[in-house]
Motif scaffolding. Structure first.
Motif, PDB file in Angstrom:
ATOM      1  N   GLY A  67       0.832  -1.212   0.000  1.00  0.00           N
ATOM      2  CA  GLY A  67       0.000   0.000   0.000  1.00  0.00           C
ATOM      3  C   GLY A  67       0.859   1.252   0.000  1.00  0.00           C
ATOM      4  O   GLY A  67       0.581   2.218  -0.735  1.00  0.00           O
ATOM      5  N   THR A  68       1.945   1.238   0.792  1.00  0.00           N
ATOM      6  CA  THR A  68       2.872   2.381   0.848  1.00  0.00           C
ATOM      7  C   THR A  68       3.565   2.567  -0.498  1.00  0.00           C
ATOM      8  O   THR A  68       3.683   3.674  -1.011  1.00  0.00           O
ATOM      9  CB  THR A  68       3.951   2.142   1.941  1.00  0.00           C
ATOM     10  N   LEU A  69       4.017   1.447  -1.079  1.00  0.00           N
ATOM     11  CA  LEU A  69       4.709   1.506  -2.380  1.00  0.00           C
ATOM     12  C   LEU A  69       3.759   1.975  -3.471  1.00  0.00           C
ATOM     13  O   LEU A  69       4.151   2.691  -4.399  1.00  0.00           O
ATOM     14  CB  LEU A  69       5.297   0.134  -2.731  1.00  0.00           C
ATOM     15  N   ASP A  70       2.499   1.591  -3.351  1.00  0.00           N
ATOM     16  CA  ASP A  70       1.474   2.026  -4.302  1.00  0.00           C
ATOM     17  C   ASP A  70       1.288   3.535  -4.234  1.00  0.00           C
ATOM     18  O   ASP A  70       1.089   4.208  -5.253  1.00  0.00           O
ATOM     19  CB  ASP A  70       0.151   1.311  -3.983  1.00  0.00           C
ATOM     20  N   ALA A  71       1.367   4.077  -3.013  1.00  0.00           N
ATOM     21  CA  ALA A  71       1.229   5.525  -2.828  1.00  0.00           C
ATOM     22  C   ALA A  71       2.391   6.260  -3.500  1.00  0.00           C
ATOM     23  O   ALA A  71       2.196   7.315  -4.129  1.00  0.00           O
ATOM     24  CB  ALA A  71       1.181   5.856  -1.336  1.00  0.00           C
ATOM     25  N   ILE A  72       3.618   5.673  -3.403  1.00  0.00           N
ATOM     26  CA  ILE A  72       4.787   6.278  -4.079  1.00  0.00           C
ATOM     27  C   ILE A  72       4.567   6.234  -5.587  1.00  0.00           C
ATOM     28  O   ILE A  72       4.787   7.223  -6.299  1.00  0.00           O
ATOM     29  CB  ILE A  72       6.102   5.531  -3.735  1.00  0.00           C
ATOM     30  N   ARG A  73       4.110   5.067  -6.073  1.00  0.00           N
ATOM     31  CA  ARG A  73       3.875   4.895  -7.514  1.00  0.00           C
ATOM     32  C   ARG A  73       2.869   5.937  -8.030  1.00  0.00           C
ATOM     33  O   ARG A  73       3.105   6.590  -9.045  1.00  0.00           O
ATOM     34  CB  ARG A  73       3.370   3.478  -7.773  1.00  0.00           C
ATOM     35  N   ASN A  74       1.768   6.093  -7.313  1.00  0.00           N
ATOM     36  CA  ASN A  74       0.725   7.053  -7.733  1.00  0.00           C
ATOM     37  C   ASN A  74       1.232   8.484  -7.714  1.00  0.00           C
ATOM     38  O   ASN A  74       0.882   9.291  -8.570  1.00  0.00           O
ATOM     39  CB  ASN A  74      -0.515   6.919  -6.840  1.00  0.00           C
ATOM     40  N   GLU A  75       2.070   8.796  -6.708  1.00  0.00           N
ATOM     41  CA  GLU A  75       2.623  10.148  -6.605  1.00  0.00           C
ATOM     42  C   GLU A  75       3.581  10.412  -7.772  1.00  0.00           C
ATOM     43  O   GLU A  75       3.596  11.496  -8.344  1.00  0.00           O
ATOM     44  CB  GLU A  75       3.357  10.273  -5.266  1.00  0.00           C
ATOM     45  N   MET A  76       4.384   9.381  -8.136  1.00  0.00           N
ATOM     46  CA  MET A  76       5.303   9.533  -9.275  1.00  0.00           C
ATOM     47  C   MET A  76       4.532   9.737 -10.572  1.00  0.00           C
ATOM     48  O   MET A  76       4.955  10.487 -11.455  1.00  0.00           O
ATOM     49  CB  MET A  76       6.213   8.305  -9.390  1.00  0.00           C
ATOM     50  N   LYS A  77       3.375   9.068 -10.677  1.00  0.00           N
ATOM     51  CA  LYS A  77       2.576   9.175 -11.912  1.00  0.00           C
ATOM     52  C   LYS A  77       1.958  10.558 -12.099  1.00  0.00           C
ATOM     53  O   LYS A  77       1.515  10.886 -13.189  1.00  0.00           O
ATOM     54  CB  LYS A  77       1.482   8.104 -11.911  1.00  0.00           C
ATOM     55  N   THR A  78       1.928  11.370 -11.020  1.00  0.00           N
ATOM     56  CA  THR A  78       1.415  12.740 -11.196  1.00  0.00           C
ATOM     57  C   THR A  78       2.398  13.576 -12.025  1.00  0.00           C
ATOM     58  O   THR A  78       2.035  14.581 -12.602  1.00  0.00           O
ATOM     59  CB  THR A  78       1.183  13.444  -9.834  1.00  0.00           C
ATOM     60  N   VAL A  98       4.684  10.535 -17.101  1.00  0.00           N
ATOM     61  CA  VAL A  98       3.598  10.009 -17.950  1.00  0.00           C
ATOM     62  C   VAL A  98       4.026   8.655 -18.512  1.00  0.00           C
ATOM     63  O   VAL A  98       5.120   8.513 -19.072  1.00  0.00           O
ATOM     64  CB  VAL A  98       3.299  10.987 -19.105  1.00  0.00           C
ATOM     65  N   GLY A  99       3.161   7.643 -18.364  1.00  0.00           N
ATOM     66  CA  GLY A  99       3.503   6.302 -18.868  1.00  0.00           C
ATOM     67  C   GLY A  99       4.672   5.740 -18.060  1.00  0.00           C
ATOM     68  O   GLY A  99       4.794   5.982 -16.865  1.00  0.00           O
ATOM     69  N   GLN A 100       5.519   4.955 -18.728  1.00  0.00           N
ATOM     70  CA  GLN A 100       6.737   4.378 -18.110  1.00  0.00           C
ATOM     71  C   GLN A 100       6.434   3.624 -16.813  1.00  0.00           C
ATOM     72  O   GLN A 100       7.251   3.603 -15.888  1.00  0.00           O
ATOM     73  CB  GLN A 100       7.786   5.487 -17.836  1.00  0.00           C
ATOM     74  N   ASN A 101       5.255   2.985 -16.751  1.00  0.00           N
ATOM     75  CA  ASN A 101       4.869   2.274 -15.523  1.00  0.00           C
ATOM     76  C   ASN A 101       5.847   1.155 -15.163  1.00  0.00           C
ATOM     77  O   ASN A 101       6.156   0.941 -13.996  1.00  0.00           O
ATOM     78  CB  ASN A 101       3.448   1.695 -15.658  1.00  0.00           C
ATOM     79  N   ASP A 102       6.342   0.450 -16.190  1.00  0.00           N
ATOM     80  CA  ASP A 102       7.295  -0.642 -15.934  1.00  0.00           C
ATOM     81  C   ASP A 102       8.580  -0.116 -15.303  1.00  0.00           C
ATOM     82  O   ASP A 102       9.138  -0.732 -14.400  1.00  0.00           O
ATOM     83  CB  ASP A 102       7.636  -1.378 -17.238  1.00  0.00           C
ATOM     84  N   VAL A 103       9.048   1.036 -15.815  1.00  0.00           N
ATOM     85  CA  VAL A 103      10.287   1.632 -15.290  1.00  0.00           C
ATOM     86  C   VAL A 103      10.091   2.028 -13.825  1.00  0.00           C
ATOM     87  O   VAL A 103      10.939   1.754 -12.970  1.00  0.00           O
ATOM     88  CB  VAL A 103      10.713   2.859 -16.145  1.00  0.00           C
ATOM     89  N   ILE A 104       8.950   2.649 -13.519  1.00  0.00           N
ATOM     90  CA  ILE A 104       8.650   3.059 -12.136  1.00  0.00           C
ATOM     91  C   ILE A 104       8.654   1.829 -11.223  1.00  0.00           C
ATOM     92  O   ILE A 104       9.248   1.836 -10.145  1.00  0.00           O
ATOM     93  CB  ILE A 104       7.295   3.803 -12.065  1.00  0.00           C
ATOM     94  N   ASP A 105       8.012   0.741 -11.676  1.00  0.00           N
ATOM     95  CA  ASP A 105       7.972  -0.490 -10.873  1.00  0.00           C
ATOM     96  C   ASP A 105       9.364  -1.068 -10.649  1.00  0.00           C
ATOM     97  O   ASP A 105       9.688  -1.541  -9.559  1.00  0.00           O
ATOM     98  CB  ASP A 105       7.073  -1.538 -11.540  1.00  0.00           C
ATOM     99  N   ARG A 106      10.207  -1.040 -11.692  1.00  0.00           N
ATOM    100  CA  ARG A 106      11.572  -1.574 -11.566  1.00  0.00           C
ATOM    101  C   ARG A 106      12.377  -0.754 -10.545  1.00  0.00           C
ATOM    102  O   ARG A 106      13.148  -1.310  -9.763  1.00  0.00           O
ATOM    103  CB  ARG A 106      12.300  -1.574 -12.919  1.00  0.00           C
ATOM    104  N   LEU A 107      12.206   0.555 -10.573  1.00  0.00           N
ATOM    105  CA  LEU A 107      12.916   1.404  -9.611  1.00  0.00           C
ATOM    106  C   LEU A 107      12.464   1.091  -8.181  1.00  0.00           C
ATOM    107  O   LEU A 107      13.284   0.981  -7.274  1.00  0.00           O
ATOM    108  CB  LEU A 107      12.666   2.895  -9.908  1.00  0.00           C
TER     109      LEU A 107
END
Length: 328
Positions: free
Chosen positions: A17-28, A31-40
């Motif tokens: 849940g915490t990591l999801d919050a970081i992911r959502n904040e990065m997506k603001t 744009v796109g690059q979801n795989d890269v965000i997950d790898r980081l």
């Protein structure tokens, strides 16, 4: 499912849940690059480093800066150039005339998040200055050792299309990176969104989501995620197939000069654990290993001249290995 795994899964869901919050904040911002965000995020969870490769202008620098802004940690961007010296990164000792003594001036490496921008533009002595910091999490300045602050995360970028004035990273250095992530162009819809965000004077700053203490707690938990003996056996066979491809019936055997090191096995397990954690699971399944296999192995399989001449990619070889090795 035994009680221990149920307990681990319950904890994993909280951290996810915490990591999801970081992911959502990065997506603001990104744009796109979801795989890269997950790898980081996976690399941060597993306490590994990332080599990010992509053409100029696709937000490599912005992505790592955005990640550091979501975490309450210090961030330093190092622009690697041919005239850079190791002391410019590590620091040095300076002589104080007043009391006739030397004092240590610490360099920019003493940060939590380091962006080594265009790492292949600096000469080998500067690239190798990062080796001790990345592996031992410490820096030696003129014989004096200093321990680095934790978490310590290096993200290096390189541009694959340039060869003028670059110094390719030696295998020993590349092996220090947990993942080598390929960053590609955005699709058409994302490109329009990029134009909306970055051409109309809107400044986007992500919020701080997590403290450095929480990151350290997540890193400690990642190692506790359960990996069965069958999973470890599977990883061992995948890595063995890069070293003895002929034994696994791989036609590409003639193209491989060198297989992956034991570090690959370690990072496959840790990457699998981090992937399971992101999914809110306290145990590793074969799909977790497959999900990180390309990022862990693509820079560890060394092709010979024939492989390069025939245009064989390490990704294609990894696909074949994943198809040949029996899944538990």
């Amino acid at each position: 499912m035994n009680a221990e795994i149920v307990q681990l899964t319950s904890e994993a869901k909280t951290h996810a849940g915490t990591l999801d919050a970081i992911r959502n904040e990065m997506k603001t911002v990104i744009v796109g690059q979801n795989d890269v965000i997950d790898r980081l995020l996976m690399a941060v969870c597993a306490d590994g480093h990332v080599l990010l490769e992509g053409v100029p202008g696709i937000a490599k620098t912005l992505t790592i800066r955005t990640l550091s802004q979501c975490v309450d940690c210090s961030f330093t961007r190092l622009q690697f150039t041919p005239d850079l010296l190791p002391a410019d990164i590590m620091g040095t000792k300076i002589y104080n005339q007043k009391d006739a003594s030397f004092s240590t001036v610490k360099g920019p490496i003493f940060s939590h998040f380091i962006l080594a921008d265009e790492i292949n533009r600096a000469p080998p002595k500067v690239q190798s200055a990062l080796l001790e910091a990345m592996q031992e999490k410490q820096v030696t300045i003129q014989g004096e050792t200093h321990v680095l602050a934790r978490p310590f995360f290096v993200l290096a970028t390189q541009n694959p299309i340039e060869s003028e004035g670059t110094y390719p990273l030696p295998e020993a250095q590349v092996d220090r990176f947990m993942f080598k992530v390929m960053m590609t162009y955005p699709d058409k819809a994302d490109e329009v969104l990029i134009l909306d965000r970055f051409t109309e004077g809107i400044t986007l700053t992500p919020k701080k989501v997590i403290s450095s203490e929480q990151i350290l707690a997540i890193q400690a938990f990642t190692r506790k995620v359960y990996a069965d003996t069958a999973i470890k056996q599977y990883v061992s066979e995948l890595v063995d197939a890069t070293r003895k491809p002929a034994e696994y019936g791989l036609e590409e055997a003639r193209y491989i000069a060198l297989g992956a090191s034991p570090r690959a096995s370690i990072f496959l397990i840790l990457g699998g654990k981090a992937h399971a954690l992101l999914a809110g699971r306290g145990y590793v399944i074969p799909e977790d290993i497959k999900a990180v296999a390309h990022d862990v192995l693509r820079h560890r399989i060394i092709l010979n001249y024939e492989g390069e001449a025939d245009g064989i990619t390490t990704d294609a070889i990894i696909d074949r290995i994943l198809a040949r090795v029996k899944v538990p």
